[in-house]
Design a protein around this motif. Structure first.
Motif, short mmCIF file in Angstrom:
data_model
loop_
_atom_site.label_atom_id
_atom_site.label_comp_id
_atom_site.label_asym_id
_atom_site.label_seq_id
_atom_site.Cartn_x
_atom_site.Cartn_y
_atom_site.Cartn_z
N ASN A 17 -3.99 -25.05 40.61
CA ASN A 17 -5.31 -25.58 40.28
C ASN A 17 -6.14 -25.92 41.51
O ASN A 17 -7.36 -26.05 41.42
CB ASN A 17 -5.19 -26.81 39.38
CG ASN A 17 -5.09 -26.45 37.91
OD1 ASN A 17 -6.10 -26.29 37.23
ND2 ASN A 17 -3.87 -26.29 37.42
N GLU B 298 -3.36 -33.96 35.74
CA GLU B 298 -3.15 -34.38 37.14
C GLU B 298 -2.24 -35.59 37.26
O GLU B 298 -1.43 -35.68 38.18
CB GLU B 298 -4.49 -34.67 37.82
CG GLU B 298 -4.33 -34.95 39.30
CD GLU B 298 -5.66 -34.99 40.05
OE1 GLU B 298 -5.68 -35.49 41.19
OE2 GLU B 298 -6.67 -34.52 39.49
N SER C 137 -9.87 -24.70 35.28
CA SER C 137 -8.62 -25.41 34.99
C SER C 137 -7.57 -24.39 34.58
O SER C 137 -7.83 -23.53 33.74
CB SER C 137 -8.82 -26.44 33.88
OG SER C 137 -7.62 -27.15 33.62
#
Length: 215
Positions: A62, A104, A81
């Motif tokens: 990412n 995350e 994403s």
């Protein structure tokens, strides 16, 4: 989210136009990472080493923009994403591919993957997730496969169809082995050279190492 790329203003315009005519523009590399800290931490805390390195790979993917580009008809799109399609073993069978989103926050990601892993359908199309993503054009994923009982030093990959190595980058993680007092494991990566250069893969591997070492 999926974004269309303006080819005329894109920095990789010339790379794309040159390499998209290749019979196959995909290439693979195999490298090693030091997984000592991640493996020993997982053993000490009785947590999943698999989820630990899955997070490291997905977070790194990412953070390297080039891994988000995909062919889209006659043009190019970019995903902001990146999730992961992951084949997981099915008891008494072979495997079932699940879709894992990138989150995350590590603790939230760990809980999500644990939940998905605990609720794998006993029957169904092992490639159903892949087919749905391809049919919908939502190819903003990478595939991450694990062979924890197999160490390898190189890898080749299948072609999806002539001129297309795959619909998204493929990654394989092999068996961790002891070497000179450290644990190392191989990672194979298969990417489209239209979008990803060696420097990008170098950045990706550096980030994988960074997140494996994260406390």
């Amino acid at each position: 989210m999926k974004h269309q790329v303006d080819i005329e203003t894109w920095e990789r315009r010339d790379n794309w136009r040159f390499m998209k005519e290749f019979a196959n523009s995909w290439y693979s590399i195999t490298s090693e990472v030091d997984c000592t800290k991640a493996l020993e931490q997982s053993k000490r805390n009785h947590t999943s080493f698999f989820i630990k390195y899955l997070y490291a790979l997905l977070r790194a993917a990412n953070e390297v923009r080039e891994l988000g580009y995909r062919p889209d008809g006659d043009g190019v799109c970019w995903f902001d994403s990146i999730g992961a399609t992951v084949p997981l073993a099915v008891k008494g069978g072979t495997f079932y591919t699940v879709l894992i989103p990138f989150i995350e926050d590590y603790e939230t990601f760990y809980a999500k993957v644990s939940d998905i892993s605990a609720n794998i359908p006993e029957q169904g199309d092992p490639y159903g997730v892949n087919r749905e993503l391809i049919e919908s054009g939502q190819t903003g994923v990478v595939n991450i496969s694990a062979t924890p009982k197999l160490y390898f030093s190189s890898m080749t990959y299948t072609f999806h169809k002539p001129g297309l190595g795959s619909d998204w980058p493929l990654m394989n993680v092999g068996k961790a082995v002891r070497r000179e007092g450290r644990w190392v494991m191989p990672i194979g990566v298969y990417v489209d050279h239209c979008f990803v250069d060696g420097a990008n893969l170098g950045e990706f591997m550096d980030k994988v190492q960074q997140y494996l070492d994260m406390a």
